[in-house]
Design an enzyme around this catalytic site. Structure first.
Site, PDB file in Angstrom:
ATOM      1  N   GLY A 155       0.828  -1.212   0.000  1.00  0.00           N
ATOM      2  CA  GLY A 155       0.000   0.000   0.000  1.00  0.00           C
ATOM      3  C   GLY A 155       0.854   1.251   0.000  1.00  0.00           C
ATOM      4  O   GLY A 155       0.487   2.277   0.585  1.00  0.00           O
TER       5      GLY A 155
ATOM      6  N   GLN B 260      -2.102   7.050   1.519  1.00  0.00           N
ATOM      7  CA  GLN B 260      -1.852   8.271   2.301  1.00  0.00           C
ATOM      8  C   GLN B 260      -0.626   8.126   3.219  1.00  0.00           C
ATOM      9  O   GLN B 260       0.235   8.999   3.242  1.00  0.00           O
ATOM     10  CB  GLN B 260      -3.086   8.619   3.150  1.00  0.00           C
ATOM     11  CG  GLN B 260      -2.978   9.996   3.804  1.00  0.00           C
ATOM     12  CD  GLN B 260      -3.922  10.199   4.981  1.00  0.00           C
ATOM     13  OE1 GLN B 260      -4.552   9.258   5.464  1.00  0.00           O
ATOM     14  NE2 GLN B 260      -4.022  11.432   5.443  1.00  0.00           N
TER      15      GLN B 260
ATOM     16  N   ASP C 177      -0.244  -7.836  -5.242  1.00  0.00           N
ATOM     17  CA  ASP C 177      -1.586  -7.912  -4.682  1.00  0.00           C
ATOM     18  C   ASP C 177      -1.490  -8.799  -3.443  1.00  0.00           C
ATOM     19  O   ASP C 177      -1.238 -10.001  -3.560  1.00  0.00           O
ATOM     20  CB  ASP C 177      -2.520  -8.522  -5.741  1.00  0.00           C
ATOM     21  CG  ASP C 177      -3.924  -8.720  -5.213  1.00  0.00           C
ATOM     22  OD1 ASP C 177      -4.166  -8.412  -4.022  1.00  0.00           O
ATOM     23  OD2 ASP C 177      -4.780  -9.183  -5.989  1.00  0.00           O
ATOM     24  N   ILE C 178      -1.690  -8.225  -2.254  1.00  0.00           N
ATOM     25  CA  ILE C 178      -1.455  -9.021  -1.030  1.00  0.00           C
ATOM     26  C   ILE C 178      -2.497 -10.117  -0.840  1.00  0.00           C
ATOM     27  O   ILE C 178      -2.313 -10.991  -0.001  1.00  0.00           O
ATOM     28  CB  ILE C 178      -1.342  -8.157   0.253  1.00  0.00           C
ATOM     29  CG1 ILE C 178      -2.620  -7.378   0.524  1.00  0.00           C
ATOM     30  CG2 ILE C 178      -0.132  -7.266   0.220  1.00  0.00           C
ATOM     31  CD1 ILE C 178      -2.698  -6.875   1.970  1.00  0.00           C
TER      32      ILE C 178
ATOM     33  N   TYR D 132     -14.828  -2.429   8.565  1.00  0.00           N
ATOM     34  CA  TYR D 132     -13.433  -1.996   8.751  1.00  0.00           C
ATOM     35  C   TYR D 132     -12.998  -2.262  10.202  1.00  0.00           C
ATOM     36  O   TYR D 132     -11.930  -2.826  10.451  1.00  0.00           O
ATOM     37  CB  TYR D 132     -13.353  -0.501   8.425  1.00  0.00           C
ATOM     38  CG  TYR D 132     -12.017   0.160   8.653  1.00  0.00           C
ATOM     39  CD1 TYR D 132     -10.884  -0.227   7.946  1.00  0.00           C
ATOM     40  CD2 TYR D 132     -11.904   1.229   9.554  1.00  0.00           C
ATOM     41  CE1 TYR D 132      -9.664   0.420   8.149  1.00  0.00           C
ATOM     42  CE2 TYR D 132     -10.694   1.876   9.752  1.00  0.00           C
ATOM     43  CZ  TYR D 132      -9.577   1.463   9.049  1.00  0.00           C
ATOM     44  OH  TYR D 132      -8.376   2.107   9.244  1.00  0.00           O
TER      45      TYR D 132
ATOM     46  N   LYS E 137     -10.170  -4.709  11.770  1.00  0.00           N
ATOM     47  CA  LYS E 137      -9.058  -4.167  12.576  1.00  0.00           C
ATOM     48  C   LYS E 137      -8.923  -4.924  13.894  1.00  0.00           C
ATOM     49  O   LYS E 137      -7.810  -5.256  14.303  1.00  0.00           O
ATOM     50  CB  LYS E 137      -9.245  -2.656  12.812  1.00  0.00           C
ATOM     51  CG  LYS E 137      -8.955  -1.830  11.574  1.00  0.00           C
ATOM     52  CD  LYS E 137      -7.485  -1.955  11.171  1.00  0.00           C
ATOM     53  CE  LYS E 137      -7.183  -1.516   9.783  1.00  0.00           C
ATOM     54  NZ  LYS E 137      -5.837  -1.869   9.312  1.00  0.00           N
TER      55      LYS E 137
HETATM   56  C1  AKB Z   1     -10.900   6.148   8.708  1.00  0.00           C
HETATM   57  O1  AKB Z   1     -11.506   7.209   8.940  1.00  0.00           O
HETATM   58  O2  AKB Z   1     -11.440   5.143   8.249  1.00  0.00           O
HETATM   59  C2  AKB Z   1      -9.437   6.075   9.065  1.00  0.00           C
HETATM   60  C3  AKB Z   1      -9.233   5.526  10.432  1.00  0.00           C
HETATM   61  C4  AKB Z   1      -9.556   6.343  11.607  1.00  0.00           C
HETATM   62  O3  AKB Z   1      -8.800   4.418  10.572  1.00  0.00           O
HETATM   63  N1  AKB Z   1      -8.837   7.362   8.927  1.00  0.00           N
END
Ligand code: AKB
Length: 318
Positions: free
Chosen positions: A8, A12, A54-55, A143, A147
Site C-alpha cells: 500500500g 496516504q 496484490d497481497i 473496517y 481491525k
Molecule cells: C478512517 O476514517 O477510516 C481512518 C481511520 C480512523 O482508521 N482514517
C-alpha cells in the site's frame, strides 16, 4: 540490516513513509509495492525499487519477499471505514485475507511485521473518553471488525509462532502529500484544501463530534519508533493506542481562523459517516505507548494547522 517491504505504498501513509524509510535505511533497502501504478507518484516509484503486488495473492507476495530478501513487512494495504461500508466483502478480503498472507509469509521467511490498527477497532460500547489501552472492542463497521480481528491475528502469530508483530491504533491522519482514500476522518484533511481554495468548507461530520487525530510526521515517527523499540520493553504489541489531539469540526475551524479569519464552516451531515464517527471514541489514553516505547507526538492542533496551511499553499500554487 533491514530490508523492508511496504504494501500500500502509494496510499496516504505509504507515500510519505516510503520516502522517510528510504532516507533512513537507504533507497535500495525499501521496496515499495502497490496493487497498481497510480498517477502522481512517479517520483516515489523512481526513488527506489517498486513492485506490483496484490497481497490477496499469497504466492505473489511470497515470491516478492524472497526475491528482495525482505526481513520487515510494513503492511499498509487496506480499505478504510467509509469505503468498507460500501464494499464490505472487498474490505474483508484485503484487510483480513491480505493480512493473513502477510503473516504466513512472515512466519515462513522470518520477517518482522508492522500493521496499523485504528480507533475503528473500538465500538459504541467502548468507554468513549480517555479510552483505555485494554478495554471493550465490539466495533460495528466491517473496517472495525477487520481491525480488531487483525489485532488478534497478529497477537496469535506472535504467541504461537514467534513472529515479531507490532501495531498502533491510528486516529484520523492529516497530511498534505496524498489524500486519504475513503475514511470517516477525511473531513479533517479536506477542510484545509477548501479553506485555502474557497475560504469555506461543508462538513459531512456534525458539530460536536469529537475524534482523535494526528499529523502525518507524528504518524511516521510512531511507526518507525515502534518498529525500532526494544522488544523486551513491549508488554503490548497489537495494537497500541496513539493520539496527538482530539477535536470536533468547530475546533479545527477555529484553528484555521487564526490564519484565515474569514473562513466559514457549514454542515451537510452524511448519515453513514456520522454513524461511524458516533461509534468511535472521543479521545484515547495512549499512556501504554508512552511508557513502553516512548511515544511523544510533536504537533498539536494549532501547530499542525500552521504547517498544513503553509505546505498546502505551496502544493496548490496559491
Ligand atoms: C478512517 O476514517 O477510516 C481512518 C481511520 C480512523 O482508521 N482514517
Amino acid at each position: 540490516m533491514r530490508k523492508i517491504l511496504v504494501t500500500g505504498a502509494l496510499g496516504q501513509i505509504g507515500s510519505e513513509l516510503t520516502t522517510e524509510l528510504r532516507r533512513i535505511y537507504g533507497a535500495n533497502n525499501v521496496v515499495a509495492s502497490g496493487r497498481r501504478l497510480k498517477e502522481g507518484h512517479e517520483k516515489l516509484i523512481e526513488s527506489g525499487p517498486f513492485e506490483i503486488v496484490d497481497i490477496t495473492n499469497g504466492k505473489e507476495l511470497h515470491e516478492m519477499v524472497k526475491k528482495h530478501n525482505i526481513n520487515t513487512i510494513i503492511n499498509l494495504a487496506a480499505i478504510l471505514s467509509a469505503v468498507g461500508e460500501k464494499y464490505p466483502e472487498e474490505c474483508w478480503n484485503i484487510n483480513m485475507n491480505g493480512l493473513y498472507n502477510v503473516l504466513e509469509v512472515a512466519r515462513e521467511e522470518n520477517c518482522m511485521v508492522f500493521t496499523p490498527s485504528s480507533i475503528a477497532a473500538f465500538g459504541p460500547t467502548t468507554p468513549p473518553d480517555n479510552t483505555p489501552q485494554d478495554t471493550i472492542q465490539r466495533p460495528t463497521t466491517m473496517y472495525g471488525v477487520t481491525k480488531v480481528a487483525g489485532e488478534l491475528l497478529c497477537d496469535y502469530y506472535f504467541k504461537k509462532f514467534g513472529v515479531d508483530t507490532r501495531g498502533v491504533r491510528f486516529p484520523g491522519l492529516i497530511s498534505y502529500e496524498t489524500l486519504p482514500g475513503g475514511g470517516t476522518t477525511d473531513y479533517a484533511v479536506h477542510i484545509y484544501y477548501d479553506a485555502l481554495k474557497n475560504k469555506r468548507y461543508t462538513s459531512f461530520i456534525a458539530k460536536g463530534t469529537m475524534m482523535d487525530m494526528m499529523y502525518m510526521p507524528d504518524a511516521l515517527d510512531a511507526i518507525i519508533q515502534l518498529m525500532e523499540a526494544d522488544p523486551s520493553k513491549l508488554i503490548h504489541r497489537n495494537a497500541f493506542n496513539v493520539t496527538a489531539m482530539s477535536f470536533d469540526p468547530e475546533m479545527i475551524a477555529g484553528s484555521i481562523r487564526k490564519f484565515i479569519p474569514e473562513f466559514e464552516l457549514e454542515y451537510d451531515v452524511d448519515p453513514v459517516r456520522q454513524a461511524i464517527a458516533d461509534s468511535w471514541p472521543n479521545s484515547l489514553d495512549d499512556s501504554a505507548a508512552r511508557e513502553e516505547w516512548g511515544w511523544d507526538p510533536k504537533y498539536d492542533l494549532n501547530g499542525m494547522t500552521k504547517d498544513m496551511l503553509e505546505k498546502l499553499k505551496i502544493k496548490l500554487g496559491l
